[in-house]
Scaffold this motif. Sequence first.
Motif, PDB file in Angstrom:
ATOM      1  N   ILE A 284       0.842  -1.197   0.000  1.00  0.00           N
ATOM      2  CA  ILE A 284       0.000   0.000   0.000  1.00  0.00           C
ATOM      3  C   ILE A 284       0.875   1.244   0.000  1.00  0.00           C
ATOM      4  N   ILE A 285       0.555   2.172  -0.874  1.00  0.00           N
ATOM      5  CA  ILE A 285       1.227   3.470  -0.892  1.00  0.00           C
ATOM      6  C   ILE A 285       0.285   4.466  -0.226  1.00  0.00           C
ATOM      7  N   TYR A 286       0.608   4.832   1.003  1.00  0.00           N
ATOM      8  CA  TYR A 286      -0.274   5.729   1.746  1.00  0.00           C
ATOM      9  C   TYR A 286      -0.054   7.177   1.314  1.00  0.00           C
ATOM     10  N   SER A 287      -1.102   7.955   1.449  1.00  0.00           N
ATOM     11  CA  SER A 287      -1.060   9.373   1.118  1.00  0.00           C
ATOM     12  C   SER A 287      -1.002  10.197   2.400  1.00  0.00           C
ATOM     13  N   ASP A 288       0.012  11.054   2.526  1.00  0.00           N
ATOM     14  CA  ASP A 288       0.090  11.950   3.683  1.00  0.00           C
ATOM     15  C   ASP A 288      -1.143  12.839   3.768  1.00  0.00           C
ATOM     16  N   THR A 289      -1.610  13.277   2.612  1.00  0.00           N
ATOM     17  CA  THR A 289      -2.780  14.162   2.588  1.00  0.00           C
ATOM     18  C   THR A 289      -4.013  13.449   3.123  1.00  0.00           C
ATOM     19  N   ILE A 290      -4.271  12.235   2.633  1.00  0.00           N
ATOM     20  CA  ILE A 290      -5.484  11.521   3.042  1.00  0.00           C
ATOM     21  C   ILE A 290      -5.409  11.114   4.508  1.00  0.00           C
ATOM     22  N   LEU A 291      -4.257  10.648   4.965  1.00  0.00           N
ATOM     23  CA  LEU A 291      -4.125  10.281   6.374  1.00  0.00           C
ATOM     24  C   LEU A 291      -4.359  11.488   7.273  1.00  0.00           C
ATOM     25  N   SER A 292      -3.798  12.627   6.913  1.00  0.00           N
ATOM     26  CA  SER A 292      -4.004  13.844   7.703  1.00  0.00           C
ATOM     27  C   SER A 292      -5.463  14.276   7.664  1.00  0.00           C
ATOM     28  N   PHE A 293      -6.083  14.151   6.508  1.00  0.00           N
ATOM     29  CA  PHE A 293      -7.510  14.474   6.349  1.00  0.00           C
ATOM     30  C   PHE A 293      -8.363  13.621   7.284  1.00  0.00           C
ATOM     31  N   LEU A 294      -8.061  12.336   7.386  1.00  0.00           N
ATOM     32  CA  LEU A 294      -8.830  11.455   8.260  1.00  0.00           C
ATOM     33  C   LEU A 294      -8.663  11.845   9.728  1.00  0.00           C
ATOM     34  N   VAL A 295      -7.440  12.186  10.120  1.00  0.00           N
ATOM     35  CA  VAL A 295      -7.189  12.597  11.502  1.00  0.00           C
ATOM     36  C   VAL A 295      -7.970  13.874  11.834  1.00  0.00           C
ATOM     37  N   LEU A 296      -7.895  14.859  10.955  1.00  0.00           N
ATOM     38  CA  LEU A 296      -8.575  16.128  11.207  1.00  0.00           C
ATOM     39  C   LEU A 296     -10.094  15.976  11.189  1.00  0.00           C
ATOM     40  N   THR A 297     -10.591  15.141  10.284  1.00  0.00           N
ATOM     41  CA  THR A 297     -12.035  14.911  10.218  1.00  0.00           C
ATOM     42  C   THR A 297     -12.533  14.221  11.473  1.00  0.00           C
ATOM     43  N   LEU A 298     -11.807  13.218  11.912  1.00  0.00           N
ATOM     44  CA  LEU A 298     -12.200  12.501  13.125  1.00  0.00           C
ATOM     45  C   LEU A 298     -12.160  13.424  14.338  1.00  0.00           C
ATOM     46  N   ALA A 299     -11.207  14.327  14.372  1.00  0.00           N
ATOM     47  CA  ALA A 299     -11.117  15.272  15.495  1.00  0.00           C
ATOM     48  C   ALA A 299     -12.331  16.191  15.544  1.00  0.00           C
ATOM     49  N   ARG A 300     -12.878  16.528  14.373  1.00  0.00           N
ATOM     50  CA  ARG A 300     -14.042  17.425  14.325  1.00  0.00           C
ATOM     51  C   ARG A 300     -15.339  16.651  14.540  1.00  0.00           C
ATOM     52  N   GLN A 301     -15.449  15.473  13.928  1.00  0.00           N
ATOM     53  CA  GLN A 301     -16.688  14.718  14.033  1.00  0.00           C
ATOM     54  C   GLN A 301     -16.766  13.900  15.328  1.00  0.00           C
ATOM     55  N   LYS A 302     -15.614  13.623  15.928  1.00  0.00           N
ATOM     56  CA  LYS A 302     -15.456  13.022  17.261  1.00  0.00           C
ATOM     57  C   LYS A 302     -15.944  11.580  17.360  1.00  0.00           C
TER      58      LYS A 302
END
Length: 216
Positions: free
Chosen positions: A23-41
């Motif tokens: 798997i080639i992970y994306s820094d952008t997508i991983l960061s997006f998931l972290v920030l989204t989870l922080a907002r949606q909780k």
Amino acid sequence: EMALKVRDGIIEFEQDTLAREKIIYSDTILSFLVLTLARQKNRLDVVDFGGSLGTNFFQNRKILRNLGGIPFSWNIVERPVLADLGCRNFSTAELRFFTDIEQAAQSRADPIDAFLFSGSFQYLPDPPAFLDRLIAMGANILAFDRLLTSPALHHQPYIQRPDPEVYYRASYPVWCFSLTAFIENLTRKGFHLVEHFTPHPNATLNHCGMIFIRKD
């Protein structure tokens, strides 16, 4: 066929019709998931525009399924032919397919406010107008991965022709966005740039990543 092999765990990862051993992970997508989870909780709901048959979902499914029981929903908006294939062969309680943003929004009781474009935004016929639709619908987090940008002062259209020996024979229009104008536009609309991911900072044309969050 390749997407089915990824779904069933036969191959690890696929992107742009190319199979990958890891798997080639994306820094952008991983960061997006972290920030989204922080907002949606207590949940994670995202809309993935141009997500094909689940490329980004399967890229991150190991992480998504180890969120400590937090429910998540990955909603892909695609062309009707791909959305239909997705519904028939890939759809689950976690992964769903839609033909437009309104259909995706109407499918949930709670509004989805996190939107991801992974290598797809530059292929829209009118990207600024589409962005305005999302903002009007209540977008709070916007992530752009593999976004084609340049140091030019204005957005410029091009014709893209993939290498037929690596991908396939085709040609289609693509936008190359002025990096400065792109950021300034979203800033005027009430968003701030959280991070700019640039794998090749000295390149004239760059496939970069950016994440924006609406200012409180």
